[in-house]
Design a protein around this motif. Structure first.
Motif, PDB file in Angstrom:
ATOM      1  N   ALA A  73       4.456  -5.652  18.999  1.00 51.78           N
ATOM      2  CA  ALA A  73       4.087  -6.878  18.983  1.00 51.78           C
ATOM      3  C   ALA A  73       2.769  -6.982  18.871  1.00 51.78           C
ATOM      4  O   ALA A  73       1.519  -6.423  19.539  1.00 51.78           O
ATOM      5  N   SER A  74       3.130  -7.968  18.144  1.00 49.75           N
ATOM      6  CA  SER A  74       1.023  -8.406  17.429  1.00 49.75           C
ATOM      7  C   SER A  74       0.865  -9.924  17.451  1.00 49.75           C
ATOM      8  O   SER A  74       0.138 -10.873  16.695  1.00 49.75           O
ATOM      9  N   GLY A  75       1.780 -10.749  17.567  1.00 48.47           N
ATOM     10  CA  GLY A  75       2.033 -12.249  17.433  1.00 48.47           C
ATOM     11  C   GLY A  75       0.841 -13.112  18.538  1.00 48.47           C
ATOM     12  O   GLY A  75       0.046 -14.137  18.057  1.00 48.47           O
ATOM     13  N   HIS A  76       0.475 -12.381  19.364  1.00 49.59           N
ATOM     14  CA  HIS A  76      -0.796 -13.614  19.691  1.00 49.59           C
ATOM     15  C   HIS A  76      -1.965 -13.016  19.173  1.00 49.59           C
ATOM     16  O   HIS A  76      -3.136 -13.453  19.904  1.00 49.59           O
ATOM     17  N   CYS A  77      -2.102 -11.780  18.029  1.00 45.93           N
ATOM     18  CA  CYS A  77      -3.456 -12.295  17.751  1.00 45.93           C
ATOM     19  C   CYS A  77      -3.919 -13.431  17.111  1.00 45.93           C
ATOM     20  O   CYS A  77      -3.202 -14.068  16.290  1.00 45.93           O
ATOM     21  N   ASN A  78      -5.411 -13.286  16.636  1.00 41.72           N
ATOM     22  CA  ASN A  78      -5.779 -14.741  15.776  1.00 41.72           C
ATOM     23  C   ASN A  78      -5.493 -14.334  14.598  1.00 41.72           C
ATOM     24  O   ASN A  78      -5.657 -15.107  13.465  1.00 41.72           O
ATOM     25  N   ILE A  79      -4.966 -13.262  13.637  1.00 44.36           N
ATOM     26  CA  ILE A  79      -4.860 -12.744  12.832  1.00 44.36           C
ATOM     27  C   ILE A  79      -3.798 -13.750  11.929  1.00 44.36           C
ATOM     28  O   ILE A  79      -2.606 -12.641  12.493  1.00 44.36           O
ATOM     29  N   GLN A  80      -3.559 -14.112  11.136  1.00 45.66           N
ATOM     30  CA  GLN A  80      -1.878 -14.689  11.070  1.00 45.66           C
ATOM     31  C   GLN A  80      -1.105 -14.104  10.355  1.00 45.66           C
ATOM     32  O   GLN A  80       0.555 -13.814  10.078  1.00 45.66           O
ATOM     33  N   HIS A  81      -2.551 -13.313   9.362  1.00 45.15           N
ATOM     34  CA  HIS A  81      -1.248 -12.615   8.100  1.00 45.15           C
ATOM     35  C   HIS A  81      -1.518 -11.770   7.928  1.00 45.15           C
ATOM     36  O   HIS A  81      -2.527 -10.182   8.299  1.00 45.15           O
ATOM     37  N   GLN A  82      -0.103 -10.933   8.683  1.00 36.48           N
ATOM     38  CA  GLN A  82      -0.164  -9.700   9.234  1.00 36.48           C
ATOM     39  C   GLN A  82       1.054  -8.726   8.622  1.00 36.48           C
ATOM     40  O   GLN A  82       2.072  -8.814   7.935  1.00 36.48           O
ATOM     41  N   ILE A  83       1.013  -7.828   7.676  1.00 30.67           N
ATOM     42  CA  ILE A  83       1.798  -6.376   6.350  1.00 30.67           C
ATOM     43  C   ILE A  83       2.055  -5.267   7.570  1.00 30.67           C
ATOM     44  O   ILE A  83       0.789  -4.876   8.150  1.00 30.67           O
ATOM     45  N   CYS A  84       3.641  -5.079   7.356  1.00 29.99           N
ATOM     46  CA  CYS A  84       3.505  -4.319   8.173  1.00 29.99           C
ATOM     47  C   CYS A  84       4.448  -2.657   7.076  1.00 29.99           C
ATOM     48  O   CYS A  84       5.229  -3.364   6.294  1.00 29.99           O
ATOM     49  N   ILE A  85       3.830  -1.738   7.201  1.00 27.95           N
ATOM     50  CA  ILE A  85       4.156  -0.741   6.067  1.00 27.95           C
ATOM     51  C   ILE A  85       4.963   0.125   6.980  1.00 27.95           C
ATOM     52  O   ILE A  85       4.968   0.812   7.478  1.00 27.95           O
ATOM     53  N   ASP A  86       6.329   0.709   6.738  1.00 28.41           N
ATOM     54  CA  ASP A  86       7.077   1.958   6.959  1.00 28.41           C
ATOM     55  C   ASP A  86       8.002   2.121   5.302  1.00 28.41           C
ATOM     56  O   ASP A  86       8.231   0.915   4.605  1.00 28.41           O
ATOM     57  N   LYS A  87       9.088   3.037   5.038  1.00 31.13           N
ATOM     58  CA  LYS A  87       9.794   2.698   4.477  1.00 31.13           C
ATOM     59  C   LYS A  87      10.469   3.057   5.321  1.00 31.13           C
ATOM     60  O   LYS A  87      12.347   2.746   4.282  1.00 31.13           O
ATOM     61  N   ILE A  88      11.314   3.072   5.760  1.00 34.01           N
ATOM     62  CA  ILE A  88      12.710   3.136   6.990  1.00 34.01           C
ATOM     63  C   ILE A  88      12.648   2.090   7.959  1.00 34.01           C
ATOM     64  O   ILE A  88      13.666   1.118   7.802  1.00 34.01           O
ATOM     65  N   ASN A  89      11.387   1.882   8.560  1.00 37.10           N
ATOM     66  CA  ASN A  89      12.089   1.058   9.665  1.00 37.10           C
ATOM     67  C   ASN A  89      12.165  -0.381   9.118  1.00 37.10           C
ATOM     68  O   ASN A  89      11.721  -1.118   8.208  1.00 37.10           O
ATOM     69  N   PRO A  90      13.137  -1.148   9.530  1.00 43.32           N
ATOM     70  CA  PRO A  90      13.717  -2.798   9.444  1.00 43.32           C
ATOM     71  C   PRO A  90      12.872  -3.614   9.396  1.00 43.32           C
ATOM     72  O   PRO A  90      12.941  -4.596   8.456  1.00 43.32           O
ATOM     73  N   LEU A  91      11.738  -3.855   9.761  1.00 44.89           N
ATOM     74  CA  LEU A  91      10.781  -4.488  10.327  1.00 44.89           C
ATOM     75  C   LEU A  91       9.498  -4.044   9.305  1.00 44.89           C
ATOM     76  O   LEU A  91       9.036  -5.563   9.475  1.00 44.89           O
ATOM     77  N   ARG A  92       9.457  -3.561   8.716  1.00 47.42           N
ATOM     78  CA  ARG A  92       8.640  -3.314   7.295  1.00 47.42           C
ATOM     79  C   ARG A  92       8.777  -4.701   6.208  1.00 47.42           C
ATOM     80  O   ARG A  92       9.789  -5.042   6.979  1.00 47.42           O
ATOM     81  N   THR A  93       7.699  -5.078   5.967  1.00 48.00           N
ATOM     82  CA  THR A  93       7.328  -6.339   5.152  1.00 48.00           C
ATOM     83  C   THR A  93       6.980  -5.191   3.702  1.00 48.00           C
ATOM     84  O   THR A  93       7.054  -6.307   2.513  1.00 48.00           O
ATOM     85  N   LEU A  94       6.390  -4.399   3.380  1.00 50.11           N
ATOM     86  CA  LEU A  94       6.731  -4.043   2.457  1.00 50.11           C
ATOM     87  C   LEU A  94       6.994  -2.005   2.577  1.00 50.11           C
ATOM     88  O   LEU A  94       6.351  -1.938   3.276  1.00 50.11           O
ATOM     89  N   GLU A  95       7.411  -1.396   1.671  1.00 51.81           N
ATOM     90  CA  GLU A  95       7.953  -0.413   1.689  1.00 51.81           C
ATOM     91  C   GLU A  95       6.445   0.861   0.704  1.00 51.81           C
ATOM     92  O   GLU A  95       6.163   0.002  -0.478  1.00 51.81           O
ATOM     93  N   ALA A  96       5.509   1.615   0.750  1.00 47.30           N
ATOM     94  CA  ALA A  96       4.748   1.951   0.199  1.00 47.30           C
ATOM     95  C   ALA A  96       4.204   3.632   1.101  1.00 47.30           C
ATOM     96  O   ALA A  96       4.872   3.380   2.322  1.00 47.30           O
ATOM     97  N   ASN A  97       3.410   4.649   0.182  1.00 50.97           N
ATOM     98  CA  ASN A  97       2.992   5.970   0.602  1.00 50.97           C
ATOM     99  C   ASN A  97       1.530   5.355   1.546  1.00 50.97           C
ATOM    100  O   ASN A  97       0.598   4.630   0.844  1.00 50.97           O
ATOM    101  N   GLY A  98       1.383   6.102   2.639  1.00 58.46           N
ATOM    102  CA  GLY A  98       0.615   5.393   3.244  1.00 58.46           C
ATOM    103  C   GLY A  98      -0.911   6.526   3.093  1.00 58.46           C
ATOM    104  O   GLY A  98      -2.201   5.877   3.618  1.00 58.46           O
ATOM    105  N   TYR A  99      -0.118   7.259   2.235  1.00 54.06           N
ATOM    106  CA  TYR A  99      -1.457   8.158   1.496  1.00 54.06           C
ATOM    107  C   TYR A  99      -1.934   7.529  -0.073  1.00 54.06           C
ATOM    108  O   TYR A  99      -3.144   7.727  -0.480  1.00 54.06           O
ATOM    109  N   GLU A 100      -1.597   6.517  -0.475  1.00 54.64           N
ATOM    110  CA  GLU A 100      -1.462   5.358  -1.831  1.00 54.64           C
ATOM    111  C   GLU A 100      -1.118   4.634  -1.439  1.00 54.64           C
ATOM    112  O   GLU A 100      -0.885   3.401  -2.375  1.00 54.64           O
TER     113      GLU A 100
END
Length: 263
Positions: A73-100
């Motif tokens: 959880a990171s909703g209490h962070c002052n930074i509002q725009h948050q991007i979650c990257i993964d290939k499988i997890n349903p909570l992801r907002t973007l699917e990408a390769n961690g190396y690129e």
């Protein structure tokens, strides 16, 4: 004396496990804490440390890399725009390769990397890619399993080698600190916590943490690193030119003797 011997043994054990960072064998990548043995316990401990640091950060963009980071959880962070990257997890907002990562240079103010270095075949490459998208003076939060802990030593048991988290590489926090130092990161905090995973009786876990608090910096099961990117500008040193003093005519006393006698 027994405590000192135990710490020395764990340090020697870590040296024996020190292998090249790059791995050629396939690694099972975890995308949720439910895959971990004692995953709920580990997630709860990491979340407590994260709750202490996130309100201190300011900026525009926050990156959570990996499925395990997405579930923190990171909703209490002052930074509002948050991007979650993964290939499988349903909570992801973007699917990408961690190396690129599909971002421009110096795009993020904070990056959260939860227990992912242990399951990548090239951690140096992953850290360099994270460094590319981090702004100057940005923060990186890295967590992992300490191999010099009671939980980490369990990887030598044959019936645990094929299960998470023991199937990972398990780098020591000091080794990760050295990698960050090469990339010009200043480690603001490095702490180990969680002596024994206790999921059923939390009171006993609190008692263990309190009783062995002096040993936790060395044998805590989980480590938590906060590092800040330091970029020092290259300022050319100008040569101190020294000009030679100009020639000046020597004063000559041209008064004659007669003039001197008259005076």
């Amino acid at each position: 004396m027994l405590v000192t011997d135990s710490i020395i043994f764990l340090q020697l054990y870590a040296l024996l496990l020190m292998k090249p960072a790059r791995s050629r064998r396939p690694l099972e990548y975890p995308y949720t804490w439910e895959q971990f043995a004692h995953g709920e316990w580990a997630c709860r401990h990491i979340q407590c440390r994260l709750d202490e640091w996130l309100p201190k950060f300011f900026g525009y963009h926050l990156l959570k890399l990996g499925g395990l980071s997405c579930e923190l959880a990171s909703g209490h962070c002052n930074i509002q725009h948050q991007i979650c990257i993964d290939k499988i997890n349903p909570l992801r907002t973007l699917e990408a390769n961690g190396y690129e990562l599909p971002f421009v240079d110096k795009a993020f103010d904070v990056c959260v990397l939860a227990n992912q270095l242990d399951y990548t075949d090239d951690p140096h490459r992953l850290l360099r890619e994270i460094d590319r998208v981090m702004i100057d003076d940005g923060y990186v939060i890295i967590t992992g399993v300490n191999p010099c802990s009671v939980m980490g030593v369990g990887r030598v048991l044959p019936w645990r080698k094929g299960h998470l988290p023991w199937s990972g590489r398990m780098f020591t926090p000091l080794r990760v600190k050295d990698w960050l130092g090469v990339l010009n990161y200043e480690v603001v905090e490095l702490s180990c916590f969680g002596l024994l995973p206790t999921t059923k009786d939390r009171m006993s876990g609190i008692w263990l943490e309190t009783s062995f608090s002096g040993l936790l910096p060395a044998i805590g099961s989980l480590y938590f690193i906060v590092a800040r990117k330091r970029t020092y500008p290259l300022k050319p040193i100008k040569p101190a030119w020294k000009l030679r003093k100009g020639f000046s005519p020597v004063g000559v006393n041209y008064r004659t003797r007669s003039e001197t006698d008259a005076a």
